[in-house]
Each structure stands twice: as C-alpha cells, then as structure tokens.
Design a protein around this motif. Structure first.
Motif, PDB file in Angstrom:
ATOM      1  N   HIS A   8      39.266  20.948   9.653  1.00 49.50           N
ATOM      2  CA  HIS A   8      40.032  20.455  10.797  1.00 49.50           C
ATOM      3  C   HIS A   8      40.908  21.601  11.297  1.00 49.50           C
ATOM      4  O   HIS A   8      41.145  22.578  10.584  1.00 49.50           O
ATOM      5  N   ASN A   9      41.377  21.479  12.515  1.00 44.75           N
ATOM      6  CA  ASN A   9      42.053  22.596  13.168  1.00 44.75           C
ATOM      7  C   ASN A   9      43.337  23.039  12.481  1.00 44.75           C
ATOM      8  O   ASN A   9      43.771  24.179  12.657  1.00 44.75           O
ATOM      9  N   TYR A  15      39.226  26.640   8.820  1.00 47.22           N
ATOM     10  CA  TYR A  15      38.788  26.762  10.214  1.00 47.22           C
ATOM     11  C   TYR A  15      37.939  28.021  10.386  1.00 47.22           C
ATOM     12  O   TYR A  15      36.849  27.972  10.985  1.00 47.22           O
ATOM     13  N   SER A  38      33.383  18.338  10.283  1.00 45.98           N
ATOM     14  CA  SER A  38      34.593  18.453  11.085  1.00 45.98           C
ATOM     15  C   SER A  38      35.230  17.082  11.298  1.00 45.98           C
ATOM     16  O   SER A  38      34.530  16.100  11.540  1.00 45.98           O
ATOM     17  N   TYR A  39      36.537  17.031  11.224  1.00 45.46           N
ATOM     18  CA  TYR A  39      37.284  15.809  11.502  1.00 45.46           C
ATOM     19  C   TYR A  39      38.648  16.199  12.058  1.00 45.46           C
ATOM     20  O   TYR A  39      39.044  17.373  11.996  1.00 45.46           O
ATOM     21  N   VAL A  40      39.347  15.239  12.612  1.00 42.19           N
ATOM     22  CA  VAL A  40      40.564  15.548  13.357  1.00 42.19           C
ATOM     23  C   VAL A  40      41.817  15.457  12.499  1.00 42.19           C
ATOM     24  O   VAL A  40      42.670  16.343  12.550  1.00 42.19           O
ATOM     25  N   ASN A  41      41.948  14.424  11.715  1.00 40.85           N
ATOM     26  CA  ASN A  41      43.195  14.113  11.027  1.00 40.85           C
ATOM     27  C   ASN A  41      43.128  14.518   9.560  1.00 40.85           C
ATOM     28  O   ASN A  41      42.480  13.859   8.752  1.00 40.85           O
TER      29      ASN A  41
END
Length: 288
Positions: A8-9, A15, A38-41
């Motif tokens: 995730h970012n 990353y 990939s995931y956001v949280n």
C-alpha cells in the motif's frame, strides 16, 4: 509456493519493492516466487494475513498492535530505522496552540489507525491528556489541509510529500514532529506459521526489503518521479521527503518491542483497543 506480499502507498519500502525485481530474486534462491497484492488501508494488514490474502506485510507502528488486539496471530520480522522527520502535527501560523496540551477540546485530522494515532495518543498521554476524551480525532482526507488553513479544524498530522508541500507553502507551524514523541518506524510482520516454519523465506524477504531501500536511497529522483506520477504531488516535494527517510532495515529488538508495548498500553487505556495486548507475544518462538 508463491509468497504474496501486501503493498500500500503508506509503506515506502514495500511500495518500491513492488516495482523492482528483488523479491523475486531473493525468494527464488529459497525455492519460492513472489506476487504482490495491492490494497489501500494498511490497518487491514493483520486481517489480510489471517485470511491468507497476503503472506507478508508492512505498516507503521499502530496496525500490528490493533491486529493483535483483534486476535490475529502476527509475528514481527523486521523494522526500519527511526523516521524522526517523516511526519508532524501542524497548526495554522496564527493558532493559539503552542503545545500538545493546547489541543484540548480541539479537532485533529489524522490517518486514524495508522502510526499517526500512535503519535497523537502518545503525545497527549505525555501531556496528561487522553486521545479518547480530550480531542476529537477525525480521519483526514484530501480536504484536511484546506480545513486547517481555514481554521475549521485545530490541527492536522501530515506526512511525506504532503508535509513538505505544506511547509513549503507556508502559513502553518509544527507543534510536534514525529521524532519528538515516537521513533515512527516502518514495521514488517507476517503470520506465525510462515515465520516459524519458513524462517528462510522471512530472511529472503528482509534481504529484498534492504535491496529496495538501497535502490531508493541511491535513486531519489527516480523514486520521487514514480511516487509523484502514481500518488500525486510534485517530484521535488517527493524527493525532499524521500531523502529524509533512513532507508535501512533493522532487526526487531527489545527496545522496539518496549516502545510498541508503551503504545499498546496507551491505546488500551484510552479505549482505542478493547483488550490489553502483550506485544512480546508477536515474536517467533524458537525451534525446540
């Protein structure tokens, strides 16, 4: 076997690892292959590990504590060096807030559940205040900086390129920087079965992370351009932010576990987690 690595970012080492071939190379040496999910949280990392969606992940300091509190059997594998200038709690230049104690009664925007919760909760606790009762914590979003500058919120925790951009623009003031309160390390963890049954896989992943960090340290402009294109912001702000990171992977130490325990105790005392956590349980048991 394919080892699925969560990305995730908010975790810079993972990353960049996902954009290089180092994980594939290091895992091939122990007979495995790499895949990335990939995931956001990042707060969901413990859940994704338990569900088998990923085998390895990394976040800031808070998500592994909340994962333990939720009953996920995680094991710490490595940490980054401290990141004292990674983030900061900002207020407008004309704000009456001069110290953390002055936040009482205010609204603070932050990435709730991330290392930013650790920063704010610990800073308040050190000042004799409570995260649960003395401020209103609100999940930050793309409007947080605007709301801060207009005086609609009391404070905002910014990090990375956003922090660089806000300070470059001016009109805001740092009340607390990350390193004043916590070490703010990236934290890497996995499921217990993988950590204890396949330690060579964990060693390979740790080597891959360090190689990715070495690349980012040696190619800050290229790394900045990748981040700016994918995450927004300017390459110059990203380069400034990335150059401030240590880009060094370290082992899990007793000192790190003690800091995590201190954070876990604050979280439990303020009700951010519902049950007490023993951080030292999240280490691999030695083979008999």
């Amino acid at each position: 076997m394919t080892i699925t690595i969560g990305v995730h970012n908010s975790n810079p080492s993972l990353y960049y690892l996902s954009r290089l071939d180092y994980a594939q190379q290091e895992l091939a040496a122990v007979g495995e292959s790499a895949a990335f999910h990939s995931y956001v949280n990042g707060v969901r990392t413990g859940e994704l590990l338990t569900e088998g969606v990923i085998d390895f992940g990394g976040t800031g300091s808070t998500p592994p504590v909340t994962a333990q509190a939720a009953g996920h059997d995680i094991v710490y594998t490595a940490v980054s060096a401290p990141r004292p200038d990674h983030g900061a709690l900002l207020v407008p230049d004309d704000s009456p807030v001069r110290t953390v104690a002055d936040l009482k009664g205010g609204t603070v925007h932050l990435a709730v559940g991330s290392w930013q919760t650790h920063l704010v909760a610990k800073a308040l606790d050190d000042a004799g205040l409570s995260y649960a009762t003395d401020i209103t914590p609100v999940r930050g979003d793309e409007n947080s900086e605007k709301l801060l500058r207009s005086g609609e919120i009391t404070a905002w925790v910014a990090q990375g390129a956003q922090l660089v951009a806000a300070l470059r623009t001016g009109g805001v003031r740092v009340v607390v920087r990350t390193g004043d309160v916590i070490s703010d390390r990236s934290v890497f963890f996995t499921r217990r079965d993988l950590a204890e049954q396949r330690p060579e896989v964990i060693d390979a992943l740790t080597r891959a992370l360090q190689r990715a960090d070495d690349w980012a340290k040696e190619h800050p402009r290229e790394a900045a351009e990748i981040a700016a294109e994918h995450q927004g912001g300017t390459a110059q702000d990203w380069e400034t932010a990335l150059r401030a990171l240590p880009w060094r992977i370290e082992p899990v130490t007793d000192a790190f576990l003690a800091e995590q325990q201190q954070g876990a105790d604050v979280f439990h005392r303020t009700g951010f987690i519902e049950r007490a956590v023993t951080v030292a349980h999240a280490v691999a048991r030695k083979a008999a």
